[in-house]
Motif scaffolding. Structure first.
Motif, PDB file in Angstrom:
ATOM      1  N   MET A 257       8.812  -0.440  -8.242  1.00  0.00           N
ATOM      2  CA  MET A 257       8.624  -0.859  -9.496  1.00  0.00           C
ATOM      3  C   MET A 257       9.458  -2.001  -9.882  1.00  0.00           C
ATOM      4  O   MET A 257       9.421  -2.749 -10.716  1.00  0.00           O
ATOM      5  N   GLU A 258      10.752  -2.142  -8.883  1.00  0.00           N
ATOM      6  CA  GLU A 258      11.500  -3.104  -9.162  1.00  0.00           C
ATOM      7  C   GLU A 258      10.956  -4.631  -8.452  1.00  0.00           C
ATOM      8  O   GLU A 258      11.797  -5.611  -8.952  1.00  0.00           O
TER       9      GLU A 258
ATOM     10  N   ARG B   9       4.255   8.956  -7.171  1.00  0.00           N
ATOM     11  CA  ARG B   9       5.613   9.635  -7.146  1.00  0.00           C
ATOM     12  C   ARG B   9       6.584   9.174  -8.002  1.00  0.00           C
ATOM     13  O   ARG B   9       7.526   9.596  -7.870  1.00  0.00           O
ATOM     14  N   ALA B  10       6.413   8.058  -8.847  1.00  0.00           N
ATOM     15  CA  ALA B  10       7.323   7.622  -9.733  1.00  0.00           C
ATOM     16  C   ALA B  10       6.728   7.486 -11.108  1.00  0.00           C
ATOM     17  O   ALA B  10       7.254   6.884 -12.027  1.00  0.00           O
TER      18      ALA B  10
ATOM     19  N   PHE C  47       0.907  -1.166  -0.059  1.00  0.00           N
ATOM     20  CA  PHE C  47      -0.089   0.067   0.088  1.00  0.00           C
ATOM     21  C   PHE C  47       0.853   1.355  -0.181  1.00  0.00           C
ATOM     22  O   PHE C  47       0.666   2.125  -0.603  1.00  0.00           O
ATOM     23  N   TYR C  48       1.783   1.208   1.012  1.00  0.00           N
ATOM     24  CA  TYR C  48       2.794   2.630   0.920  1.00  0.00           C
ATOM     25  C   TYR C  48       3.408   2.773  -0.290  1.00  0.00           C
ATOM     26  O   TYR C  48       3.495   3.576  -0.892  1.00  0.00           O
ATOM     27  N   SER C  49       3.968   1.476  -1.024  1.00  0.00           N
ATOM     28  CA  SER C  49       4.589   1.678  -2.173  1.00  0.00           C
ATOM     29  C   SER C  49       3.926   2.306  -3.274  1.00  0.00           C
ATOM     30  O   SER C  49       4.020   3.333  -4.043  1.00  0.00           O
ATOM     31  N   ARG C  50       2.552   1.551  -3.369  1.00  0.00           N
ATOM     32  CA  ARG C  50       1.852   1.827  -4.739  1.00  0.00           C
ATOM     33  C   ARG C  50       0.830   2.877  -4.550  1.00  0.00           C
ATOM     34  O   ARG C  50       0.664   3.798  -5.327  1.00  0.00           O
TER      35      ARG C  50
ATOM     36  N   LYS D 296      18.854   4.276 -13.312  1.00  0.00           N
ATOM     37  CA  LYS D 296      19.609   5.228 -12.301  1.00  0.00           C
ATOM     38  C   LYS D 296      18.463   6.133 -11.781  1.00  0.00           C
ATOM     39  O   LYS D 296      18.826   7.289 -11.348  1.00  0.00           O
ATOM     40  N   GLU D 297      17.316   5.757 -11.734  1.00  0.00           N
ATOM     41  CA  GLU D 297      16.189   6.429 -11.206  1.00  0.00           C
ATOM     42  C   GLU D 297      16.302   6.500  -9.602  1.00  0.00           C
ATOM     43  O   GLU D 297      17.072   5.993  -9.218  1.00  0.00           O
ATOM     44  N   THR D 298      15.768   7.518  -9.056  1.00  0.00           N
ATOM     45  CA  THR D 298      15.907   7.773  -7.769  1.00  0.00           C
ATOM     46  C   THR D 298      15.327   6.503  -6.834  1.00  0.00           C
ATOM     47  O   THR D 298      14.109   6.047  -6.992  1.00  0.00           O
TER      48      THR D 298
END
Lengths: 324, 66, 402
Positions: free
Chosen positions: C108-109, C137-138, A176-179, C99-101
């Motif tokens: 994402m990984e 944020r990405a 949840f925090y990530s997405r 090289k993304e933050t």
């Protein structure tokens, strides 16, 4: 070109090139030095009942001088204040209000506390820190509503002047925090423990969103973690979700879910469980020992208060919180 | 200008252009990312941020990299 | 000519071997990750252009950076190892390098996130918050990721399986290579016929016009020096059109020298047509002209060095026909196209004479041939009795037997 700079304030730990602004939108590397763009530049200033923060065990029925600047360390898709939290400081209407003026205004409006809230106070750390320091000299209390996404060192330093913190524990899963928020859970849990250790009065808010974090098993797990690591006295506010920002297609959280969450928390051993963003008797405080109604609330307004000297008027049990 | 001078000029110009294209191919990625990004940020700062009357208050908790 | 040949040949050898020693330093062990994304499949060695790994089961794996190096996220390309099936379905995915933050893209990984791409068809749209989940944020990074996957897998699928996914890629692949073969055969046949009869010379103009339309506009793949580089770097494409273009050019080089330049090249055709406009040409002394004609060999040597050292064919690309017909370039390359086209008004085939790397390449490989003394209307503006490397075999001046 100036040197690269790494910000160590929040766990994002942005590495910024010259003239680059951090993910929080308000910290900039200019010529190899990190500056705050919003020191003394709040975009939201208001006098609110402290219950709105929400603090239910902290000086009830008093008012809090509330300030916020633009920016946030997270990017939650359900943000209620996204117009300012997800805005750049150059795009918001900002006041000129240096720390001593904040305290002056708070005194003028007869506020017992100053609250750093609405957006994420971590992003205006220096402003908050200096204001809190001055406020303490004038016997005004400092509280903040934070997501707890802050590194240990700055948090410990801040805790010296912080009397209470309401931490948004947004969910109990990393996913949840990530997405949804663009952050991580672990640092938030760490921050909660630090605040507890530093003796800052803690309340926790948890927004329940259907399908995203309404799994009752996870809620139970979260409550057990709180009881184990922070103690059963930490009040928790389950907040009802209404469609907002980038999550407009989800329904408001059903009442049923809210009530289930409350009983799950009680079962886990939490003593003060509140339901927010909805009207019910779960806005009231009941003594954890004698179960009598000790604070009756309607929305943000206190209708009766049966606490004296921090104790329940019925059974004389000490009620956790800050009452004077 | 005589034909031969015009021709020389044209030939030299196009050669320079080809060299520019080749260097852009090779260094463009880095160059654009570094200088281009910097200019973009700098221009945005000078045009927008600095005009807004925001503070430049030295931040706490950061370190120089490298 | 001999000196130039030696120079170019040694450049190839030195750059090739130097590049070999320079490269492996930071190479990612793709083989290891192949086992991760497709544990039960045996892949061949990396080959083809763009480079990929083949397997018996029809699954193809590739490093997206080999296919679409120009798609970048917040800070440079996101290198992925992808595998796709012959049905155009993504079967494996792994991020090799970016090289993304870190703190924005950590999610994402993760396999939970990347796993959502598995089973997707490469024909899908790959739009954020529609068929691809956005990450708060990405956004920039996720968009680059989705675009990298979409574009690289489509290109690979079209090269390996002949799958046509791009909406504008009109025409089937057979039609494409057959049409090129036809136009080549036409040129070759009339090349020999015009050696016998001057009356047929008009046919070359028709061939050139057809070359502009077919090789240039329809196929948008004129012979490029990049083809040669990919060949030297052992990265042949498996597209039939690519093979046809390479093979026919080499065959023509053996039998008829720079036939390609004189009969097939669409940019040469446009240049020549512009040159025929009734505008007075500059008169340039033969010595000056000769000296500048050597420029193309120097340029060729330079790009050989660049490409073979870096192993990046796209670094060596300044060819105007690539820009013009792929309709893809930056301000500089378009400027070069414009200048080299306009220059033809004053100097016949300006690009071909002084700058073209293909001209340099075909020129040094042209065998000696008798019977090309040049004359006043030479489309290359060649001096009397020119070097054969400057002759594009239009056959106007041909004085041979028969």
């Amino acid at each position: 070109m100036g040197k690269k700079v790494q910000c160590d304030l929040c766990p994002t730990e942005c590495v910024l090139e010259d003239y680059q602004v951090g993910g929080c939108r308000v910290r900039i590397n200019k010529g190899g030095t990190l500056y705050s763009l919003v020191y003394g530049k709040p975009c939201a200033v208001a006098v609110d009942p402290i219950e709105k923060k929400p603090f239910f065990h902290f000086l009830p029925a008093t008012t809090a001088f509330s300030i916020a600047t633009a920016g946030c360390v997270l990017g939650c898709k359900f943000c209620q204040n996204w117009q300012i939290s997800q805005a750049d400081p150059e795009d918001t209407d900002n006041l000129d209000l240096p720390p001593d003026d904040v305290v002056r205004q708070a005194i003028f409006y007869n506020c017992r506390t100053i609250t750093y809230t609405y957006t994420e106070p971590t992003v205006f750390y220096e402003y908050m820190y200096d204001t809190a320091k001055i406020a303490r000299r004038f016997n005004i209390k400092n509280t903040m509503h934070t997501c707890g996404y802050i590194n240990e060192k700055p948090l410990r330093e801040l805790s010296k002047f912080m009397d209470a913190a309401d931490v948004d524990l947004k969910a109990f899963t990393e996913d949840f925090y990530s997405r949804i928020c663009g952050g991580r859970l672990k640092p938030v849990l760490d921050a909660l423990v630090v605040l507890r250790e530093e003796g800052v009065w803690l309340e926790i808010t948890n927004l329940i969103i259907s399908t995203l974090n309404d799994d009752i098993k996870k809620i139970r797990e979260m409550c057990s973690w709180i009881v184990k690591n922070l103690g059963p006295d930490v009040p928790i506010h389950f907040s009802r979700f209404f469609p907002n920002y980038k999550l407009k297609d989800l329904p408001p959280t059903p009442m049923e879910t809210m009530k289930n969450a409350r009983s799950a928390a009680m079962d886990a051993g939490m003593r003060y469980v509140y339901l927010g963003n909805m009207r019910s008797e779960a806005e009231n405080t009941y003594c954890h020992r004698c179960k009598n109604l000790i604070i009756e609330r309607h929305g943000y307004f206190v209708k009766q208060n049966n606490i004296s000297n921090g104790r329940c008027r019925f059974c004389n049990t000490s009620i956790p919180g800050v009452w004077s | 200008m005589t034909d031969i001078r015009k021709f020389r000029l044209l030939a030299i110009l196009t050669t320079i252009l080809v060299v520019l294209i080749l260097s852009y191919n090779i260094f463009g990625e880095y160059f654009m990312a570094e200088i281009g990004g910097y200019l973009q940020r700098r221009i945005y700062y000078e045009r927008t941020i600095s005009k807004k009357g925001l503070s430049l208050h030295k931040g706490m908790y950061w370190k120089e990299k490298e | 000519m001999r000196r130039i040949r030696i120079l170019l040949f040694s450049t190839v050898i030195i750059a090739l071997s130097l590049g070999y020693f320079l490269q492996p330093g930071k190479k990612i062990d793709e083989k290891k990750y192949l086992g991760e994304i497709a544990p039960d499949i045996n892949f061949s060695e990396k080959k083809g252009s763009p480079a990929h790994y083949l397997s018996d089961s029809g699954v193809v794996a590739f490093n997206t950076y080999d296919v679409t190096p120009s798609i970048t996220g917040y800070a440079g390309p996101i290198k992925l190892l992808l595998s796709i099936s012959d049905k155009g379905v993504i079967t494996g995915i792994k991020i090799l390098e970016h090289k993304e933050t870190k703190n924005y893209v950590h999610y994402m990984e993760r396999p939970e996130y990347l796993g959502r791409f598995l089973g997707k068809s490469i024909k899908d749209k790959f739009e954020i918050d529609r068929d691809v989940d956005g990450i708060s944020r990405a956004t920039v990074s996720v968009e680059a990721l989705a675009k990298t996957i979409r574009e690289s897998s489509r290109i690979t699928a079209s090269n390996v399986y002949g799958m046509d996914v791009s909406s504008e890629g009109a025409g089937r692949f057979e039609v494409k290579w057959i049409s090129y073969l036809l136009i080549f055969s036409f040129s070759l046949v009339f090349y020999f016929l015009t050696r016998r009869s001057k009356r047929l010379l008009r046919a070359r103009d028709w061939g050139l016009a057809a070359g502009i339309l077919i090789t240039g506009i329809y196929l948008s793949s004129p012979f490029s020096i990049l083809h040669v580089f990919n060949l030297i770097l052992l990265r042949p494409s498996s597209s039939i059109l690519w093979l046809v273009i390479i093979c026919t050019t080499f065959i023509s080089l053996i039998v008829a020298g720079r036939l390609y330049c004189g009969w097939l090249c669409p940019f040469g055709a446009i240049s020549e047509f512009i040159g025929r406009l009734p505008v007075r040409k500059w008169s340039v002394p033969v010595e000056t002209d000769d000296r500048w004609r050597n420029l193309k060999y120097i340029l060729l040597a330079v790009i050989i060095a660049i490409v073979l050292l870096s192993r990046r064919p796209d670094y060596g690309n300044y060819e105007t026909y690539v820009t013009l017909f792929s309709f893809h370039g930056n301000y500089l390359t378009w400027l070069l196209v414009a200048i080299t086209l306009i220059a033809n008004l004053k100097i016949e085939r300006f690009w071909c004479r002084y700058l073209c790397p293909v001209a340099a390449f075909t020129g040094i490989l042209s065998r000696k041939a008798k019977g090309y003394p040049s004359r006043h209307d030479c489309p290359m503006g060649n001096k009397p009795m020119p070097m054969i490397s400057e002759c594009i075999r239009c056959n106007r001046c041909y004085k041979g037997r028969g």
